[in-house]
Design an enzyme around this catalytic site. Structure first.
Site, PDB file in Angstrom:
ATOM      1  N   ARG A   1      30.270  56.709  71.487  1.00 34.35           N
ATOM      2  CA  ARG A   1      31.062  55.589  72.147  1.00 34.35           C
ATOM      3  C   ARG A   1      32.222  55.263  71.318  1.00 34.35           C
ATOM      4  NH1 ARG A   1      27.142  52.339  75.025  1.00 34.35           N
ATOM      5  NH2 ARG A   1      28.213  50.355  74.329  1.00 34.35           N
TER       6      ARG A   1
ATOM      7  N   GLY B   1      30.873  43.077  70.556  1.00 33.68           N
ATOM      8  CA  GLY B   1      31.591  42.095  71.370  1.00 33.68           C
ATOM      9  C   GLY B   1      32.494  41.429  70.501  1.00 33.68           C
TER      10      GLY B   1
ATOM     11  N   GLU C   1      46.864  62.341  84.568  1.00 33.33           N
ATOM     12  CA  GLU C   1      45.385  62.618  83.828  1.00 33.33           C
ATOM     13  C   GLU C   1      45.541  63.642  82.922  1.00 33.33           C
ATOM     14  OE1 GLU C   1      42.621  60.989  83.622  1.00 33.33           O
ATOM     15  OE2 GLU C   1      41.264  62.722  83.191  1.00 33.33           O
TER      16      GLU C   1
ATOM     17  N   GLU D   1      44.753  62.382  74.452  1.00 30.30           N
ATOM     18  CA  GLU D   1      43.534  61.692  73.842  1.00 30.30           C
ATOM     19  C   GLU D   1      43.048  62.552  72.862  1.00 30.30           C
ATOM     20  OE1 GLU D   1      40.936  59.233  76.963  1.00 30.30           O
ATOM     21  OE2 GLU D   1      41.349  61.117  77.711  1.00 30.30           O
TER      22      GLU D   1
HETATM   23  C1  G6P Z   1      37.707  54.357  77.758  1.00 23.95           C
HETATM   24  C2  G6P Z   1      37.374  55.742  77.642  1.00 23.95           C
HETATM   25  C3  G6P Z   1      38.102  56.488  78.822  1.00 23.95           C
HETATM   26  C4  G6P Z   1      37.976  55.719  80.161  1.00 23.95           C
HETATM   27  C5  G6P Z   1      38.169  54.427  80.170  1.00 23.95           C
HETATM   28  C6  G6P Z   1      37.527  53.414  81.035  1.00 23.95           C
HETATM   29  O1  G6P Z   1      39.112  54.474  77.324  1.00 23.95           O
HETATM   30  O2  G6P Z   1      37.791  56.551  76.468  1.00 23.95           O
HETATM   31  O3  G6P Z   1      37.741  57.948  79.005  1.00 23.95           O
HETATM   32  O4  G6P Z   1      38.687  56.231  81.171  1.00 23.95           O
HETATM   33  O5  G6P Z   1      37.624  53.785  78.709  1.00 23.95           O
HETATM   34  O6  G6P Z   1      36.178  53.497  81.325  1.00 23.95           O
HETATM   35  P1  G6P Z   1      35.374  53.142  82.325  1.00 23.95           P
HETATM   36  O7  G6P Z   1      34.072  53.555  81.654  1.00 23.95           O
HETATM   37  O8  G6P Z   1      35.511  51.953  82.816  1.00 23.95           O
HETATM   38  O9  G6P Z   1      35.529  54.288  83.270  1.00 23.95           O
END
Ligand code: G6P
Length: 608
Positions: free
Chosen positions: A27, A98, A481, A488
């Site tokens: 995470r 949070g 992308e 990243e």
């Molecule tokens: C973060 C992650 C990304 C992801 C984005 C949206 O930045 O590192 O890989 O695309 O959140 O996350 P979600 O879970 O809403 O697709």
């Protein structure tokens, strides 16, 4: 982003807490810690290193009740004193995911009341607040409930007290948290993967729930304080699905899982002869009949999926489509249209900005909502009227891969269902598209076979600091992308442009040190793209072209061509994503970065 694990058992829970934290590492975090209660004492260990470091530091720590946390810094730098758990008077320990918005006021009043703050976090106010009520004689449960009523913001928390060896309190509002049910032992965690070694029986908490866990059972209180039952569910997640197996990184594993993930996502559709709105939920047919446009809200990679879908939806279904970055939309004054279908796209279903954007859309009068999401029990799925679940399985690597391609598959299904309902899809076209969808997993597999060539190509990027990605039409979001993946995980500055925009600025950057990566499908824009590539070559730029077999783009001095196996028509963006994922992965290997846990990033961004 921040992970919570907690346990109350008749055995030492430290190994359970550490294993759980390890499983939540994906995470994203920058420090970690745990607190256990044993014989009336609170023992707390914290570290700014990895969970492995915390494991070493807690070798001598044990106890049958404890909470643990991985922290992704929001208030206060990553440091040992800001790491969780936070203690109040060495009697109460709290872990929190949070953001508490009114923490400054609370901190001021608690300071006046004599509490001494030892961290810069918003979490420490929760510990002192609970202590202040507990010291007045309230039970730990009641003290927590009263404290929560004074907080403004989002939280998932775990609380223990040294004088309460038989109780673990937890609560959620705005951040994910679930219970794990064992025999004579109970657990809490931010997601199921953390608990798989101990239980697959889970209870998903609702917004505002507060729970008291003891060794002989638990009580859940809803937002209004009434005791309530929530169903115990058996998680379908298997241990193997979150283990690395023979792969070097989760990202590599997840790239290779794409054929299966796509097959799983498309399973129900591919087994049938025709497309029905019902795959989006019972109310889908009526909802789709009532809409006149689409509004897509998402963040990061999920937003790129939405941008591809815009091309499909407008071209095939003839329905106007807008795609917005959730964090912008939530604060923008926009013109609501109650006839729009609001589509939220998210891997985790917990992204704070996407949730807020959906709530904002609803508050503006939008009633038609659809979630395309990879986590069935997530907040976004629960907040939406319709849903289509991608079945990518758990995605652990922070850089999203299989979630993206399965989102695209789901969005293509949405396009086809809407096109059909609007009389824009003949029976013959429908069966042709279904045939192409059935073929998709094996087409992706063929692209994966390019891996050794891409690994070789990646060596040329080891000393680069910038890169430019080009695409046109529905492949422009694929260029976006590709650039996102590269920045990243390899930390190379990468930008993406629609190739037609090249001469309006980015061409000024092109020289021999700027690799230009181009997505070149054999579509109507091919000849235009070829001219754009000439513009780059004429300025001495080194080109890396991912070209469909029949594009006739040839290798030449300064032009490196990766031959894609076939042209997949409308599904081509899915195939063209794969080599860009592999390129980013192998460049990151060259750079020696932490591929699965890139610096400063989190998998699930549960705070604003
Ligand atoms: C973060 C992650 C990304 C992801 C984005 C949206 O930045 O590192 O890989 O695309 O959140 O996350 P979600 O879970 O809403 O697709």
């Amino acid at each position: 982003m921040c992970g919570i694990v907690g346990a109350i058992a008749q055995r030492n829970v430290v190994p359970i807490l550490l294993e759980g934290l390890q499983r939540l590492e994906y995470r994203g975090y920058d420090s970690a810690g745990l607190a256990v209660v044993k014989e009336g004492q609170l023992q707390c260990v914290r570290s700014t290193g990895r969970v492995a470091d915390l494991r070493e530091r807690s070798a001598a720590t044990e106890g049958p009740l404890g909470i643990a946390h991985t922290r992704w810094a929001t208030h206060g730098v990553p440091s040992e004193r800001n790491a969780h758990p936070h203690l109040s008077n060495d009697r109460i320990a709290v872990v929190h995911n949070g953001i508490i918005e009114n923490y400054e006021e609370l901190r001021a009043s608690l300071t006046v009341a004599g509490y001494v703050f030892t961290s810069d976090t918003d979490t420490e106010v929760i510990a002192h607040l609970i202590h202040s009520h507990y010291a007045q004689g309230l039970s730990l449960l009641a003290a927590t409930q009263v404290s929560l009523s004074e907080l403004v913001g989002a939280y998932a928390i775990g609380v223990v007290a040294c004088d309460e060896p038989d109780r673990l309190i937890c609560a959620r509002r705005g951040s994910p948290l679930l219970l794990g049910v064992g025999i004579g032992e109970y657990f809490i965690a931010s997601d199921v993967s953390a608990l798989l070694p101990v239980t697959r029986q889970v209870v998903y908490l609702e917004e505002g729930d507060v729970v008291e866990l003891k060794r002989d059972g638990y009580r859940i209180f809803d937002a209004g304080g009434a005791q309530i039952e929530r169903p115990v569910q058996t998680s379908e997640l298997s241990n193997e699905s979150v283990e690395l197996g023979a792969y070097r990184h989760y990202m590599q594993k997840e790239i290779h899982e794409q054929p299966q993930a796509l097959a799983n996502t498309l399973e129900s559709v591919c087994n049938s002869q025709s497309l029905v709105p019902g795959i989006f939920g019972a109310e889908a047919a009526a909802t789709f009949a009532d809409i006149d446009s689409i509004l897509i809200l998402a963040c990061g990679t999920s937003n790129h999926a939405g941008q591809v879908a815009r091309y499909w939806l407008e071209e095939l279904a003839g329905i106007p489509c807008r795609v917005e970055v959730a964090s912008e939309y939530r604060y923008r004054v926009s013109v609501p249209n109650p006839k729009a279908l609001v589509v939220v796209i998210s891997q985790s279903g917990e992204t704070a900005d996407t949730q807020a954007a959906l709530n904002h859309a609803k508050a503006q009068g939008h009633v038609h909502t659809l979630a395309i999401c990879n986590v069935p029990e997530s907040a976004l799925v629960r907040l939406s009227k319709l849903r289509l679940l991608t079945r990518a399985g758990p995605e652990i690597g922070v850089a999203s891969t299989k979630a993206f391609t399965t989102q695209l598959a789901a969005l293509f299904l949405l396009t086809l269902v809407l096109a059909k309902q609007r009389g824009r899809l003949t029976e013959q076209q429908e069966s042709q598209y279904l045939h192409e969808l059935r073929h998709l997993p094996s087409a992706v597999q063929k692209v994966l076979d390019l891996e050794p060539q891409i690994a070789k190509l990646a060596e040329r990027f080891a000393d680069k600091h910038n890169a430019l990605f080009l695409g046109r039409g529905m492949h422009f979001p694929i260029a976006l992308e590709g650039a996102l993946k590269l920045k990243e995980i390899s930390y190379i500055h990468a930008e993406a442009y629609p190739a037609g925009e090249l001469k309006h600025g980015p061409l000024a950057l092109v020289d021999k040190d700027m690799p230009v990566i181009s997505v070149a499908p054999n579509d109507a824009l091919l000849e235009k793209l070829k001219s754009n590539l000439q513009e780059v070559r004429a300025r001495g730029g080194e080109l890396y072209v991912f070209a469909d077999a029949d594009t006739h783009i040839r290798e030449a001095d300064g032009i490196h061509v990766m031959q894609m196996p076939e042209h997949a028509g409308y599904l081509s963006p899915i195939l063209h994503t794969i080599p860009l994922q592999l390129l980013a992965y192998y460049v990151a290997l060259q750079k020696g970065t932490d591929v699965d846990k890139p610096r400063n990033l989190a998998k699930s961004v549960t705070v604003e």
